[in-house]
Design a protein around this motif. Structure first.
Motif, PDB file in Angstrom:
ATOM      1  N   ASP A  53      69.053  35.357  64.178  1.00  0.00           N
ATOM      2  CA  ASP A  53      69.796  36.418  64.860  1.00  0.00           C
ATOM      3  C   ASP A  53      70.817  37.104  63.958  1.00  0.00           C
ATOM      4  O   ASP A  53      71.110  38.283  64.140  1.00  0.00           O
ATOM      5  CB  ASP A  53      70.524  35.844  66.076  1.00  0.00           C
ATOM      6  N   PHE A  54      71.374  36.370  62.988  1.00  0.00           N
ATOM      7  CA  PHE A  54      72.514  36.896  62.256  1.00  0.00           C
ATOM      8  C   PHE A  54      72.184  37.312  60.827  1.00  0.00           C
ATOM      9  O   PHE A  54      72.643  38.347  60.361  1.00  0.00           O
ATOM     10  CB  PHE A  54      73.650  35.866  62.255  1.00  0.00           C
ATOM     11  N   GLY A  55      71.429  36.528  60.117  1.00  0.00           N
ATOM     12  CA  GLY A  55      71.096  36.853  58.738  1.00  0.00           C
ATOM     13  C   GLY A  55      72.250  36.556  57.787  1.00  0.00           C
ATOM     14  O   GLY A  55      73.389  36.308  58.202  1.00  0.00           O
ATOM     15  N   THR A  56      71.915  36.596  56.492  1.00  0.00           N
ATOM     16  CA  THR A  56      72.891  36.282  55.449  1.00  0.00           C
ATOM     17  C   THR A  56      72.859  37.357  54.372  1.00  0.00           C
ATOM     18  O   THR A  56      71.788  37.728  53.888  1.00  0.00           O
ATOM     19  CB  THR A  56      72.581  34.916  54.804  1.00  0.00           C
ATOM     20  N   THR A  57      74.016  37.860  54.010  1.00  0.00           N
ATOM     21  CA  THR A  57      74.116  38.866  52.953  1.00  0.00           C
ATOM     22  C   THR A  57      74.099  38.170  51.599  1.00  0.00           C
ATOM     23  O   THR A  57      74.772  37.163  51.398  1.00  0.00           O
ATOM     24  CB  THR A  57      75.407  39.682  53.105  1.00  0.00           C
ATOM     25  N   ILE A  58      73.339  38.735  50.665  1.00  0.00           N
ATOM     26  CA  ILE A  58      73.238  38.161  49.327  1.00  0.00           C
ATOM     27  C   ILE A  58      73.381  39.302  48.316  1.00  0.00           C
ATOM     28  O   ILE A  58      73.698  40.430  48.695  1.00  0.00           O
ATOM     29  CB  ILE A  58      71.917  37.379  49.175  1.00  0.00           C
ATOM     30  N   GLU A  59      73.152  39.036  47.061  1.00  0.00           N
ATOM     31  CA  GLU A  59      73.440  39.983  45.987  1.00  0.00           C
ATOM     32  C   GLU A  59      72.871  41.380  46.246  1.00  0.00           C
ATOM     33  O   GLU A  59      71.801  41.532  46.804  1.00  0.00           O
ATOM     34  CB  GLU A  59      72.867  39.457  44.668  1.00  0.00           C
ATOM     35  N   GLU A  60      73.592  42.384  45.746  1.00  0.00           N
ATOM     36  CA  GLU A  60      73.233  43.764  46.024  1.00  0.00           C
ATOM     37  C   GLU A  60      71.934  44.208  45.366  1.00  0.00           C
ATOM     38  O   GLU A  60      71.245  45.083  45.869  1.00  0.00           O
ATOM     39  CB  GLU A  60      74.372  44.708  45.593  1.00  0.00           C
ATOM     40  N   ASP A  61      71.583  43.630  44.223  1.00  0.00           N
ATOM     41  CA  ASP A  61      70.401  44.114  43.520  1.00  0.00           C
ATOM     42  C   ASP A  61      69.129  43.403  43.956  1.00  0.00           C
ATOM     43  O   ASP A  61      68.081  43.554  43.344  1.00  0.00           O
ATOM     44  CB  ASP A  61      70.574  43.980  42.000  1.00  0.00           C
ATOM     45  N   LEU A  62      69.211  42.619  45.034  1.00  0.00           N
ATOM     46  CA  LEU A  62      68.030  42.018  45.632  1.00  0.00           C
ATOM     47  C   LEU A  62      67.635  42.804  46.865  1.00  0.00           C
ATOM     48  O   LEU A  62      68.475  43.443  47.502  1.00  0.00           O
ATOM     49  CB  LEU A  62      68.312  40.569  46.025  1.00  0.00           C
ATOM     50  N   ILE A  63      66.361  42.774  47.214  1.00  0.00           N
ATOM     51  CA  ILE A  63      65.887  43.452  48.409  1.00  0.00           C
ATOM     52  C   ILE A  63      65.793  42.431  49.525  1.00  0.00           C
ATOM     53  O   ILE A  63      65.018  41.477  49.445  1.00  0.00           O
ATOM     54  CB  ILE A  63      64.528  44.137  48.153  1.00  0.00           C
TER      55      ILE A  63
ATOM     56  N   ASN B 178      73.991  46.988  52.302  1.00  0.00           N
ATOM     57  CA  ASN B 178      73.758  47.875  51.172  1.00  0.00           C
ATOM     58  C   ASN B 178      72.409  48.577  51.300  1.00  0.00           C
ATOM     59  O   ASN B 178      71.628  48.307  52.225  1.00  0.00           O
ATOM     60  CB  ASN B 178      73.850  47.107  49.852  1.00  0.00           C
ATOM     61  N   ALA B 179      72.130  49.467  50.360  1.00  0.00           N
ATOM     62  CA  ALA B 179      70.912  50.276  50.424  1.00  0.00           C
ATOM     63  C   ALA B 179      69.653  49.454  50.235  1.00  0.00           C
ATOM     64  O   ALA B 179      68.561  49.900  50.588  1.00  0.00           O
ATOM     65  CB  ALA B 179      70.977  51.386  49.370  1.00  0.00           C
ATOM     66  N   ASN B 180      69.793  48.247  49.672  1.00  0.00           N
ATOM     67  CA  ASN B 180      68.631  47.397  49.438  1.00  0.00           C
ATOM     68  C   ASN B 180      68.353  46.434  50.584  1.00  0.00           C
ATOM     69  O   ASN B 180      67.556  45.510  50.435  1.00  0.00           O
ATOM     70  CB  ASN B 180      68.816  46.594  48.146  1.00  0.00           C
ATOM     71  N   THR B 181      69.004  46.637  51.714  1.00  0.00           N
ATOM     72  CA  THR B 181      68.757  45.799  52.881  1.00  0.00           C
ATOM     73  C   THR B 181      67.847  46.542  53.846  1.00  0.00           C
ATOM     74  O   THR B 181      68.172  47.627  54.315  1.00  0.00           O
ATOM     75  CB  THR B 181      70.066  45.427  53.589  1.00  0.00           C
ATOM     76  N   PHE B 182      66.701  45.938  54.133  1.00  0.00           N
ATOM     77  CA  PHE B 182      65.718  46.535  55.029  1.00  0.00           C
ATOM     78  C   PHE B 182      65.717  45.761  56.348  1.00  0.00           C
ATOM     79  O   PHE B 182      65.535  44.546  56.363  1.00  0.00           O
ATOM     80  CB  PHE B 182      64.318  46.475  54.412  1.00  0.00           C
ATOM     81  N   VAL B 183      65.922  46.489  57.435  1.00  0.00           N
ATOM     82  CA  VAL B 183      65.853  45.872  58.758  1.00  0.00           C
ATOM     83  C   VAL B 183      64.407  45.898  59.228  1.00  0.00           C
ATOM     84  O   VAL B 183      63.767  46.949  59.257  1.00  0.00           O
ATOM     85  CB  VAL B 183      66.772  46.603  59.753  1.00  0.00           C
TER      86      VAL B 183
END
Length: 339
Positions: free
Chosen positions: A89-99, A111-116
Motif C-alpha cells: 500500500d505504501f511503497g518505499t522511496t529509493i535513489e533518484e537514478d533508479l526506476i 521523482n521523475a523516475n517513479t512509475f505508478v
C-alpha cells in the motif's frame, strides 16, 4: 525488444507472489506476448535494463539490503538502468537514478523516475457479469455510485488511528521500511464526503455502505454475491466515487475504468499511470475534497450525451489495452525515458 538481466536464483515458487510483476508473466505464466517484447540475457553486459527480481520491501524487511546494494552497484558499473518494484500500500522511496515501480505514493514527493502502476484488475464481463457491456445515456443529473467501506463512527476513526500508530512505531523500530505519511482515516473521510453527495439535490446518489471488507463475506457464495453487487452498482451509474484507501491510490478507480464508466477521483496528491502521456482529465473527474460536487456537475453539464458515451468507450478500451499487467510493462518499455 528490451533485454533484461535479473537474479534467476530468486525465481522460486516461494517468491511467486512478490516477484517483479513483469517477471511474473515471463517466468511463471510464460506469457507469449510479453516474450515478444522482452528477452532475458544471462550476462549483465548484454542487458538494456537490470531488474531487481523481488519486491524491495521483502529484501529490506529480511535484512537483505546488502544484496540490493550489490545488484545496483553491478548495474551501475556496467552503465545499466535498474528497475525496482516497491509493492504494498505504501511503497518505499529509493535513489533518484533508479526506476521504481509502485502502486501509490505522493506525486509531489516522487521523482521523475517513479512509475505508478495500475491496480491490475480482471474484466468483470469475462468473470462475473453475464450481460454485454453497454455505455449509459446521459441523465439530467449525474448518477454516482459507490459500494464499499465508509464508516463515520468515532470507533472506526479510533481503529484507523491505532493502525496508523502501529505503522509509525514499526517504522521507528526499523521493522517497516515504507515511506512515512500523515494520518488519513480513509473510511471516515469516505463517509464524510459521500454524505455530502447523498444529501445534494444536484446529484443522484446510489450508495451501499459496508463496515467490513466485502461486507464480511467468509465463503465463496457470499464473496460472489458481494462482488456482483459491487460491479452492478458501477454498471448502472455513469460515475463512481473513488477515494484513496490506506495507501494513496484507489483500486476502485481502475475497476471503474474497466467497467467503462467514469471515475470521480478525489485528488490526494496522487500520481496516475502514464502521468506524462495520458491526459486523465479526458477520462475522469479529478477534484479536491472542497469542490468535488461542483466539479462533477460541471463535467456532466459540459459534455453532451455523445461525448459521455465516447468517454465510456475510451475508458474501457484504455483499461483493456493499456492498464493490464502485460500491456503496461510493454508500454513502459517503449517509453524513451524508461530505458
Amino acid at each position: 525488444m528490451l533485454k533484461f538481466y535479473t537474479y534467476i536464483k530468486e525465481i522460486t515458487p516461494e517468491n511467486r507472489k512478490r516477484v517483479f510483476p513483469m517477471l511474473f508473466d515471463w517466468f511463471y505464466l510464460e506469457n507469449p506476448l510479453v516474450k515478444e517484447y522482452f528477452k532475458q540475457v544471462e550476462a549483465i553486459e548484454e542487458a538494456d535494463v537490470c531488474i531487481l527480481p523481488i519486491d524491495l520491501g521483502f529484501y529490506l524487511s529480511n535484512n537483505r539490503k546488502q544484496e540490493v546494494e550489490q545488484f545496483i552497484a553491478a548495474a551501475k558499473q556496467n552503465n545499466k538502468k535498474v528497475w525496482i518494484y516497491s509493492g504494498g500500500d505504501f511503497g518505499t522511496t529509493i535513489e533518484e537514478d533508479l526506476i521504481t515501480f509502485r502502486l501509490g505514493g505522493f506525486h509531489s514527493k516522487m521523482n521523475a523516475n517513479t512509475f505508478v502502476m495500475p491496480s491490475f484488475v480482471n474484466d468483470p464481463y469475462s468473470t462475473i457479469i453475464t450481460s454485454k457491456w453497454q455505455p449509459l445515456s446521459k441523465n439530467e443529473k449525474p448518477t454516482i455510485g459507490f459500494v464499499g467501506n465508509a464508516d463515520g463512527s468515532f470507533s472506526k476513526w479510533v481503529k484507523e488511528a491505532l493502525i496508523y500508530s502501529k505503522q509509525v512505531l514499526l517504522r521507528l523500530l526499523k521493522k517497516d521500511f515504507t515511506d512515512n505519511q500523515s494520518f488519513y482515516p480513509s473510511s471516515s473521510m469516505r463517509f464524510k464526503l459521500l454524505d455530502k453527495l447523498r444529501v445534494s439535490d444536484r446529484i443522484d446518489a446510489d450508495f451501499i455502505y459496508r463496515n467490513k471488507y466485502r461486507a464480511g463475506a467468509n465463503n465463496e457464495a457470499q464473496k460472489s454475491k458481494t462482488t456482483l453487487e459491487f460491479y452492478e452498482n458501477i454498471e448502472r451509474n455513469l460515475y463512481t466515487f473513488c477515494l484513496r484507501g490506506s495507501g494513496n491510490f484507489s483500486v476502485r478507480f481502475y475497476e471503474t475504468l474497466m467497467m467503462g464508466r467514469i471515475p470521480v477521483l478525489i485528488d490526494t496528491d496522487v500520481r496516475l499511470p502514464y502521468h506524462n502521456h495520458v491526459d486523465w482529465n479526458n477520462h475522469c473527474v479529478i477534484a479536491t475534497s472542497q469542490n468535488y460536487i461542483e466539479q462533477i456537475v460541471a463535467f456532466h453539464e459540459k459534455h453532451s450525451e455523445e461525448e459521455l458515451i465516447e468517454i465510456q468507450k475510451k475508458n474501457r478500451r484504455l483499461a483493456l489495452e493499456q492498464l493490464n499487467r502485460q500491456a503496461y510493462f510493454i508500454s513502459i518499455s517503449k517509453l524513451e525515458n524508461s530505458i
